[in-house]
Design a protein around this motif. Structure first.
Motif, PDB file in Angstrom:
ATOM      1  N   GLU A   1      -1.446   8.347  14.656  1.00  6.31           N
ATOM      2  CA  GLU A   1      -0.639   7.808  13.566  1.00  6.31           C
ATOM      3  C   GLU A   1       0.677   8.566  13.444  1.00  6.31           C
ATOM      4  N   LEU A   2       1.721   7.817  13.152  1.00  7.76           N
ATOM      5  CA  LEU A   2       3.070   8.356  12.973  1.00  7.76           C
ATOM      6  C   LEU A   2       3.610   7.842  11.641  1.00  7.76           C
ATOM      7  N   VAL A   3       3.836   8.746  10.697  1.00  8.39           N
ATOM      8  CA  VAL A   3       4.371   8.361   9.391  1.00  8.39           C
ATOM      9  C   VAL A   3       5.887   8.300   9.499  1.00  8.39           C
ATOM     10  N   LEU A   4       6.423   7.107   9.299  1.00  6.44           N
ATOM     11  CA  LEU A   4       7.873   6.934   9.295  1.00  6.44           C
ATOM     12  C   LEU A   4       8.426   7.017   7.879  1.00  6.44           C
ATOM     13  N   SER A   5       7.599   6.662   6.904  1.00  3.75           N
ATOM     14  CA  SER A   5       7.994   6.780   5.495  1.00  3.75           C
ATOM     15  C   SER A   5       6.735   7.025   4.679  1.00  3.75           C
ATOM     16  N   ASP A   6       6.708   8.154   3.967  1.00 10.51           N
ATOM     17  CA  ASP A   6       5.556   8.424   3.112  1.00 10.51           C
ATOM     18  C   ASP A   6       5.820   8.044   1.662  1.00 10.51           C
ATOM     19  N   SER A   7       7.063   7.655   1.362  1.00 15.37           N
ATOM     20  CA  SER A   7       7.362   7.189   0.005  1.00 15.37           C
ATOM     21  C   SER A   7       6.944   5.724  -0.102  1.00 15.37           C
ATOM     22  N   PHE A   8       6.753   5.264  -1.316  1.00 18.09           N
ATOM     23  CA  PHE A   8       6.293   3.893  -1.524  1.00 18.09           C
ATOM     24  C   PHE A   8       7.423   2.902  -1.291  1.00 18.09           C
TER      25      PHE A   8
ATOM     26  N   THR B   1      -2.598  22.326  15.114  1.00 16.30           N
ATOM     27  CA  THR B   1      -2.945  22.346  13.689  1.00 16.30           C
ATOM     28  C   THR B   1      -3.858  21.173  13.328  1.00 16.30           C
ATOM     29  N   ASN B   2      -4.127  20.286  14.301  1.00 16.99           N
ATOM     30  CA  ASN B   2      -5.030  19.145  14.130  1.00 16.99           C
ATOM     31  C   ASN B   2      -4.631  18.236  12.965  1.00 16.99           C
ATOM     32  N   PRO B   3      -3.366  17.800  12.956  1.00 17.88           N
ATOM     33  CA  PRO B   3      -2.947  16.943  11.844  1.00 17.88           C
ATOM     34  C   PRO B   3      -3.607  15.561  11.925  1.00 17.88           C
ATOM     35  N   PRO B   4      -3.881  14.947  10.784  1.00 15.96           N
ATOM     36  CA  PRO B   4      -4.448  13.590  10.804  1.00 15.96           C
ATOM     37  C   PRO B   4      -3.430  12.562  11.301  1.00 15.96           C
ATOM     38  N   ARG B   5      -2.162  12.918  11.183  1.00 11.15           N
ATOM     39  CA  ARG B   5      -1.065  12.061  11.656  1.00 11.15           C
ATOM     40  C   ARG B   5       0.160  12.942  11.845  1.00 11.15           C
ATOM     41  N   TYR B   6       1.149  12.388  12.531  1.00  8.81           N
ATOM     42  CA  TYR B   6       2.377  13.127  12.792  1.00  8.81           C
ATOM     43  C   TYR B   6       3.514  12.541  11.977  1.00  8.81           C
ATOM     44  N   THR B   7       4.508  13.370  11.721  1.00 10.43           N
ATOM     45  CA  THR B   7       5.732  12.892  11.091  1.00 10.43           C
ATOM     46  C   THR B   7       6.797  12.789  12.181  1.00 10.43           C
ATOM     47  N   ALA B   8       7.794  11.971  11.937  1.00  9.92           N
ATOM     48  CA  ALA B   8       8.811  11.694  12.953  1.00  9.92           C
ATOM     49  C   ALA B   8       9.513  12.953  13.435  1.00  9.92           C
TER      50      ALA B   8
ATOM     51  N   LEU C   1       0.805  -1.217   0.000  1.00 10.14           N
ATOM     52  CA  LEU C   1       0.000   0.000   0.000  1.00 10.14           C
ATOM     53  C   LEU C   1       0.842   1.273   0.000  1.00 10.14           C
ATOM     54  N   SER C   2       0.343   2.256  -0.693  1.00  7.90           N
ATOM     55  CA  SER C   2       0.912   3.604  -0.630  1.00  7.90           C
ATOM     56  C   SER C   2       0.220   4.341   0.514  1.00  7.90           C
ATOM     57  N   LEU C   3       0.717   5.516   0.843  1.00  8.87           N
ATOM     58  CA  LEU C   3       0.083   6.313   1.885  1.00  8.87           C
ATOM     59  C   LEU C   3      -1.332   6.725   1.458  1.00  8.87           C
ATOM     60  N   ALA C   4      -1.532   7.011   0.186  1.00  6.24           N
ATOM     61  CA  ALA C   4      -2.866   7.380  -0.319  1.00  6.24           C
ATOM     62  C   ALA C   4      -3.835   6.203  -0.173  1.00  6.24           C
ATOM     63  N   GLU C   5      -3.368   4.990  -0.450  1.00  2.88           N
ATOM     64  CA  GLU C   5      -4.232   3.817  -0.292  1.00  2.88           C
ATOM     65  C   GLU C   5      -4.533   3.550   1.184  1.00  2.88           C
ATOM     66  N   TRP C   6      -3.548   3.788   2.053  1.00  2.73           N
ATOM     67  CA  TRP C   6      -3.760   3.679   3.499  1.00  2.73           C
ATOM     68  C   TRP C   6      -4.887   4.632   3.919  1.00  2.73           C
ATOM     69  N   ASP C   7      -4.821   5.868   3.417  1.00  2.00           N
ATOM     70  CA  ASP C   7      -5.860   6.858   3.733  1.00  2.00           C
ATOM     71  C   ASP C   7      -7.241   6.413   3.263  1.00  2.00           C
ATOM     72  N   ALA C   8      -7.285   5.686   2.163  1.00  4.24           N
ATOM     73  CA  ALA C   8      -8.566   5.284   1.579  1.00  4.24           C
ATOM     74  C   ALA C   8      -9.188   4.063   2.263  1.00  4.24           C
ATOM     75  N   LEU C   9      -8.446   3.390   3.148  1.00  2.00           N
ATOM     76  CA  LEU C   9      -9.016   2.230   3.841  1.00  2.00           C
ATOM     77  C   LEU C   9     -10.196   2.674   4.700  1.00  2.00           C
ATOM     78  N   PRO C  10     -11.217   1.818   4.811  1.00  2.22           N
ATOM     79  CA  PRO C  10     -12.356   2.202   5.659  1.00  2.22           C
ATOM     80  C   PRO C  10     -11.945   2.274   7.130  1.00  2.22           C
ATOM     81  N   GLU C  11     -12.551   3.204   7.859  1.00  2.00           N
ATOM     82  CA  GLU C  11     -12.250   3.344   9.284  1.00  2.00           C
ATOM     83  C   GLU C  11     -12.814   2.141  10.028  1.00  2.00           C
ATOM     84  N   ASP C  12     -12.021   1.592  10.935  1.00  2.15           N
ATOM     85  CA  ASP C  12     -12.428   0.422  11.713  1.00  2.15           C
ATOM     86  C   ASP C  12     -11.743   0.492  13.071  1.00  2.15           C
ATOM     87  N   ASN C  13     -12.503   0.766  14.105  1.00  2.00           N
ATOM     88  CA  ASN C  13     -11.943   0.866  15.447  1.00  2.00           C
ATOM     89  C   ASN C  13     -12.015  -0.442  16.227  1.00  2.00           C
TER      90      ASN C  13
END
Length: 185
Positions: free
Chosen positions: A70-77, A96-103, A11-23
């Motif tokens: 969420e913590l993005v360690l790599s946003d490249s594919f 800033t209410n980010p959807p996720r944080y970067t390292a 998965l790419s980061l865009a595909e990760w974002d598109a996954l349905p929410e499931d808690n």
């Protein structure tokens, strides 16, 4: 009964974002591979909540401790997205209410060991977080006696700063004292 379609590719980061929410489960992405695990049980959640409480009462006003972001360690594919049990981040970034944080915005990542995460937390995430440049990493082990292993980044690798089962005192990301015994009911 509905059928869940699982990805059949990295998965790419865009595909990760598109996954349905499931808690109902916990999801992470490791080099494009979707990893699914059960939600943490009560003692795990107790530890996260208590640790966040202890940290937030001591952190300077420009820092905050957040659970399960969420913590993005790599946003490249292929992408890698982890969800530490707790992170300390600058309050200005949190506002800033980010959807996720970067390292580069994370000063401390904390993982609470679960039965299925021991190697992941102690080996893989230890390496991933150090390579991402996160200044401090703590591993909370709830097995008796409850303990915290506190690592500090030095020359690109983590060095064990303290391993305690009573009171943890550190100076990174700020002067903090944690009563380790309070992390379990």
């Amino acid at each position: 009964m509905s059928t869940v379609m699982w990805p059949d590719h990295l998965l790419s980061l865009a595909e990760w974002d598109a996954l349905p929410e499931d808690n109902t489960r916990r999801y992470e992405l490791s080099e494009g591979v979707l990893q699914v695990s059960p939600r943490p049980v009560s003692n795990h959640q107790w530890a996260i909540t208590e640790l966040a409480r202890q940290l937030n009462t001591q952190l300077p006003t420009d820092l905050m401790a957040f659970p399960e972001m969420e913590l993005v360690l790599s946003d490249s594919f292929p992408a890698t997205v982890r969800v530490p049990d707790l992170m300390v981040v600058p309050r200005s970034v949190a506002k800033t209410n980010p959807p996720r944080y970067t390292a580069d915005n994370v000063l401390l990542a904390v993982e609470v060991v679960s039965p299925g995460s021991r190697k992941l937390d102690r080996i893989l995430k230890l390496k991933e977080y150090s390579q991402a440049g996160i200044p401090a990493y703590w591993i909370v082990d709830l097995d008796d006696p409850v303990s915290i292993s506190a690592f500090q980044l030095a020359d690109g690798d983590y060095e064990l700063n303290a391993e305690v089962s009573d009171v943890l005192s550190v100076t990174t990301p700020a002067p903090l004292t944690v009563n380790v015994r309070d992390l379990v009911p």
